[in-house]
Design a protein around this motif. Structure first.
Motif, PDB file in Angstrom:
ATOM      1  N   ILE A  55       0.843  -1.198   0.000  1.00 16.94           N
ATOM      2  CA  ILE A  55       0.000   0.000   0.000  1.00 16.94           C
ATOM      3  C   ILE A  55       0.878   1.249   0.000  1.00 16.94           C
ATOM      4  CG2 ILE A  55      -1.630   1.321   1.422  1.00 16.94           C
ATOM      5  CD1 ILE A  55      -2.795  -1.408   2.276  1.00 16.94           C
ATOM      6  N   ASP A  56       0.512   2.222  -0.806  1.00 20.41           N
ATOM      7  CA  ASP A  56       1.272   3.470  -0.918  1.00 20.41           C
ATOM      8  C   ASP A  56       0.803   4.445   0.162  1.00 20.41           C
ATOM      9  OD1 ASP A  56       2.658   5.700  -1.597  1.00 20.41           O
ATOM     10  OD2 ASP A  56       1.848   5.906  -3.620  1.00 20.41           O
ATOM     11  N   TRP A  57       1.438   4.358   1.333  1.00 20.36           N
ATOM     12  CA  TRP A  57       1.020   5.171   2.468  1.00 20.36           C
ATOM     13  C   TRP A  57       1.415   6.639   2.319  1.00 20.36           C
ATOM     14  CZ3 TRP A  57      -2.509   3.389   5.591  1.00 20.36           C
ATOM     15  CH2 TRP A  57      -2.638   2.004   5.762  1.00 20.36           C
ATOM     16  N   ASP A  58       2.212   6.975   1.301  1.00 23.38           N
ATOM     17  CA  ASP A  58       2.580   8.374   1.074  1.00 23.38           C
ATOM     18  C   ASP A  58       1.450   9.172   0.433  1.00 23.38           C
ATOM     19  OD1 ASP A  58       5.119   8.053   2.137  1.00 23.38           O
ATOM     20  OD2 ASP A  58       6.002   7.490   0.210  1.00 23.38           O
ATOM     21  N   LEU A  59       0.420   8.493  -0.059  1.00 21.56           N
ATOM     22  CA  LEU A  59      -0.703   9.197  -0.669  1.00 21.56           C
ATOM     23  C   LEU A  59      -1.403  10.072   0.371  1.00 21.56           C
ATOM     24  CD1 LEU A  59      -2.188   6.265  -2.770  1.00 21.56           C
ATOM     25  CD2 LEU A  59      -1.240   8.391  -3.702  1.00 21.56           C
ATOM     26  N   GLU A  60      -1.693  11.303   0.000  1.00 19.88           N
ATOM     27  CA  GLU A  60      -2.345  12.237   0.906  1.00 19.88           C
ATOM     28  C   GLU A  60      -3.841  11.915   1.036  1.00 19.88           C
ATOM     29  OE1 GLU A  60      -1.041  14.668   2.749  1.00 19.88           O
ATOM     30  OE2 GLU A  60       0.980  14.158   2.063  1.00 19.88           O
ATOM     31  N   VAL A  61      -4.379  12.155   2.222  1.00 18.24           N
ATOM     32  CA  VAL A  61      -5.804  11.963   2.477  1.00 18.24           C
ATOM     33  C   VAL A  61      -6.328  13.203   3.197  1.00 18.24           C
ATOM     34  CG1 VAL A  61      -7.533  10.635   3.763  1.00 18.24           C
ATOM     35  CG2 VAL A  61      -5.659   9.447   2.600  1.00 18.24           C
ATOM     36  N   ASP A  62      -7.414  13.762   2.679  1.00 14.76           N
ATOM     37  CA  ASP A  62      -8.067  14.876   3.359  1.00 14.76           C
ATOM     38  C   ASP A  62      -8.973  14.276   4.434  1.00 14.76           C
ATOM     39  OD1 ASP A  62      -9.550  17.006   4.259  1.00 14.76           O
ATOM     40  OD2 ASP A  62     -10.392  17.542   2.299  1.00 14.76           O
ATOM     41  N   PRO A  63      -8.659  14.453   5.721  1.00 14.25           N
ATOM     42  CA  PRO A  63      -9.477  13.827   6.760  1.00 14.25           C
ATOM     43  C   PRO A  63     -10.914  14.318   6.773  1.00 14.25           C
ATOM     44  CG  PRO A  63      -7.920  15.389   7.734  1.00 14.25           C
ATOM     45  CD  PRO A  63      -7.542  15.245   6.290  1.00 14.25           C
ATOM     46  N   TYR A  64     -11.180  15.465   6.148  1.00 19.07           N
ATOM     47  CA  TYR A  64     -12.537  15.998   6.124  1.00 19.07           C
ATOM     48  C   TYR A  64     -13.306  15.590   4.865  1.00 19.07           C
ATOM     49  CZ  TYR A  64     -10.875  18.479  10.141  1.00 19.07           C
ATOM     50  OH  TYR A  64     -10.348  18.759  11.381  1.00 19.07           O
ATOM     51  N   ASP A  65     -12.667  14.820   4.009  1.00 16.73           N
ATOM     52  CA  ASP A  65     -13.349  14.185   2.883  1.00 16.73           C
ATOM     53  C   ASP A  65     -12.505  12.993   2.422  1.00 16.73           C
ATOM     54  OD1 ASP A  65     -15.232  13.669   0.957  1.00 16.73           O
ATOM     55  OD2 ASP A  65     -14.447  15.139  -0.473  1.00 16.73           O
ATOM     56  N   PRO A  66     -12.297  12.017   3.309  1.00 18.43           N
ATOM     57  CA  PRO A  66     -11.365  10.929   2.996  1.00 18.43           C
ATOM     58  C   PRO A  66     -11.843   9.997   1.891  1.00 18.43           C
ATOM     59  CG  PRO A  66     -12.429  10.557   5.120  1.00 18.43           C
ATOM     60  CD  PRO A  66     -12.813  11.924   4.679  1.00 18.43           C
ATOM     61  N   THR A 202     -16.951   3.246  -5.490  1.00 19.88           N
ATOM     62  CA  THR A 202     -17.485   4.604  -5.608  1.00 19.88           C
ATOM     63  C   THR A 202     -16.484   5.690  -5.205  1.00 19.88           C
ATOM     64  OG1 THR A 202     -18.461   4.425  -3.380  1.00 19.88           O
ATOM     65  CG2 THR A 202     -19.868   3.868  -5.253  1.00 19.88           C
ATOM     66  N   THR A 203     -15.492   5.351  -4.383  1.00 14.86           N
ATOM     67  CA  THR A 203     -14.555   6.384  -3.961  1.00 14.86           C
ATOM     68  C   THR A 203     -13.617   6.767  -5.103  1.00 14.86           C
ATOM     69  OG1 THR A 203     -12.905   7.025  -2.316  1.00 14.86           O
ATOM     70  CG2 THR A 203     -12.829   4.754  -3.066  1.00 14.86           C
ATOM     71  N   ASP A 204     -13.258   8.049  -5.150  1.00 10.70           N
ATOM     72  CA  ASP A 204     -12.263   8.498  -6.131  1.00 10.70           C
ATOM     73  C   ASP A 204     -10.929   8.787  -5.439  1.00 10.70           C
ATOM     74  OD1 ASP A 204     -12.973  10.732  -4.684  1.00 10.70           O
ATOM     75  OD2 ASP A 204     -13.415  12.005  -6.412  1.00 10.70           O
ATOM     76  N   LYS A 205     -10.779   8.304  -4.210  1.00  8.43           N
ATOM     77  CA  LYS A 205      -9.562   8.530  -3.441  1.00  8.43           C
ATOM     78  C   LYS A 205      -8.669   7.289  -3.522  1.00  8.43           C
ATOM     79  CE  LYS A 205     -11.391  12.418  -2.099  1.00  8.43           C
ATOM     80  NZ  LYS A 205     -10.948  13.698  -2.685  1.00  8.43           N
ATOM     81  N   PRO A 206      -7.438   7.434  -3.995  1.00  9.05           N
ATOM     82  CA  PRO A 206      -6.610   6.249  -4.282  1.00  9.05           C
ATOM     83  C   PRO A 206      -6.216   5.417  -3.074  1.00  9.05           C
ATOM     84  CG  PRO A 206      -5.358   8.282  -4.659  1.00  9.05           C
ATOM     85  CD  PRO A 206      -6.774   8.682  -4.454  1.00  9.05           C
ATOM     86  N   LEU A 207      -5.951   6.030  -1.913  1.00 11.26           N
ATOM     87  CA  LEU A 207      -5.492   5.226  -0.777  1.00 11.26           C
ATOM     88  C   LEU A 207      -6.584   4.301  -0.235  1.00 11.26           C
ATOM     89  CD1 LEU A 207      -3.270   4.373   1.117  1.00 11.26           C
ATOM     90  CD2 LEU A 207      -3.840   6.296   2.606  1.00 11.26           C
ATOM     91  N   PRO A 208      -7.781   4.813   0.109  1.00 14.73           N
ATOM     92  CA  PRO A 208      -8.809   3.863   0.552  1.00 14.73           C
ATOM     93  C   PRO A 208      -9.180   2.838  -0.515  1.00 14.73           C
ATOM     94  CG  PRO A 208      -9.721   6.092   0.318  1.00 14.73           C
ATOM     95  CD  PRO A 208      -8.240   6.219   0.221  1.00 14.73           C
TER      96      PRO A 208
END
Length: 369
Positions: A55-66, A202-208
């Motif tokens: 898993i690429d843990w360096d990917l940024e995540v916005d905690p207010y829209d993860p 459905t998510t467009d966030k790569p880390l989750p």
């Protein structure tokens, strides 16, 4: 920072003790084994992976829209409370919902790890013990990954939901060796797989998306294991014994359905529990979500031979009876393919980056000469 400091409401005790019942069973037959189960055990060994590197843990995540959650799927959308919320409030709500969802995934994975270990201890057949040992490691990895996501990327956790806790309690207290299979492999993991899949797709966030795809690749094997073992065993049971297990399934399905409402989140935003329950029950998205969540459970229950009249009626009442004809094998195959495709895309991108670095280095060297 201690996990306890991140809970929205700290658990009353640092540990939860469930009294163990039943016998530990040893088998002295080391050569005999079911070919299908031993093949699954081999696959379980081959497919082990490291959550720290895959898993690429360096990917940024916005905690207010993860998760990139649209307004329309939030339970409060369209209510009088929504009209009063600022953009900051809505961001806080998204953070709480993501924290609540992934916290339940985390607690469920710890439960799965304990149930898999219980199966190693109590199941009479050595081939099943072998596979359960690989699953125990899988579940430990999943708990590690969800815990890291919650700690490092969202910074908030929710306690275990009462309905999930109740089903785990019922599963672990039962002395019959097949009950951890039925409670965990079929009910809890079946529902979790569908929830994982809905968010993954459905998510467009790569880390989750990575986390859920790789966890689901493992879980596809776990459900296959539960189906094999229980289908073989339930052919030998009497009608009365099958009815007992069907009653357990009915109660467990109601607990799983009610677990999904997220009332705890709304209560943290000052909404009384009764009103929060009403909002949840009126949510069109929740109704759709509930039906999709049983897409993995109903066909599995039917496949293992639990399909009596009372169970069928319960599924009719819940509006999920028609899911009994879903192609579970196809769903599991798709889960594996999605994880493999993600790997291929990531490795291709990394290879391109390495080639570009080499070309840049050669160009710099040529310029220097």
């Amino acid at each position: 920072m201690s996990t306890r400091d991140l809970y929205t409401t700290a658990p009353s005790t640092p540990t939860w003790q469930v009294p163990a019942t039943g016998a530990a069973r040893f088998s002295w037959e080391y050569e005999d084994g079911r070919e299908r189960l031993l093949a699954l055990y081999q696959k379980g060994k081959d497919k082990q992976w490291d959550g720290s590197t895959r898993i690429d843990w360096d990917l940024e995540v916005d905690p207010y829209d993860p998760l990139g959650t649209p307004d329309e799927v939030l339970t409060l959308h369209g209510t009088r409370h929504w009209a009063k919320m600022t953009d900051k409030d809505k961001g806080d709500l998204r953070r709480h919902y993501a924290s609540w969802q992934f916290s339940q995934f985390l607690h469920g994975e710890q439960g799965a790890m304990i149930c898999a270990a219980r199966i190693v201890e109590s199941v009479p057949d050595l081939d099943a013990k072998f596979y359960s040992a690989t699953q125990t490691m899988d579940e430990a990895r999943h708990a590690e990954i969800y815990g890291r996501f919650l700690h490092d990327k969202i910074g908030m956790l929710y306690p275990i939901n009462d309905n999930l806790k109740g089903l785990l309690d019922d599963t672990l207290r039962d002395s019959r060796w097949d009950m951890p299979y039925l409670g965990m492999q079929v009910l809890i993991e079946g529902l979790a797989l569908a929830a994982f899949g809905m968010i993954r797709d459905t998510t467009d966030k790569p880390l989750p998306k990575q986390i859920l795809a790789y966890v689901m690749q493992d879980e596809a094997r776990h459900v296959a294991f539960g189906r094999m073992a229980l289908r073989d065993y339930y052919r030998q049971l009497s009608d009365a014994e099958l009815r007992e297990r069907e009653e357990f399934v009915i109660e467990g399905c109601h607990l799983m359905r009610d677990r999904l409402r997220g009332v705890e989140v709304l209560e943290n935003f000052g909404i009384p529990k009764k009103e929060a329950e009403e909002f949840s029950e009126q949510s069109e998205f929740l109704h759709l979500f509930r039906k999709l969540l049983f897409s993995r459970i109903v066909p599995c229950v039917k496949d293992i031979g639990l399909w009596g009249e009372r169970l069928q009626q319960a599924y009719l009442d819940m509006g999920v009876f028609d899911l009994g004809d879903s192609n579970l094998d196809l769903l599991m195959t798709q889960d594996e393919e999605i994880a493999e495709r993600l790997d291929a895309e990531r490795f291709a991108a990394e290879e391109q980056a390495r080639v570009a670095e080499v070309e840049d280095a050669i160009a710099e060297g040529a310029t220097g000469e």
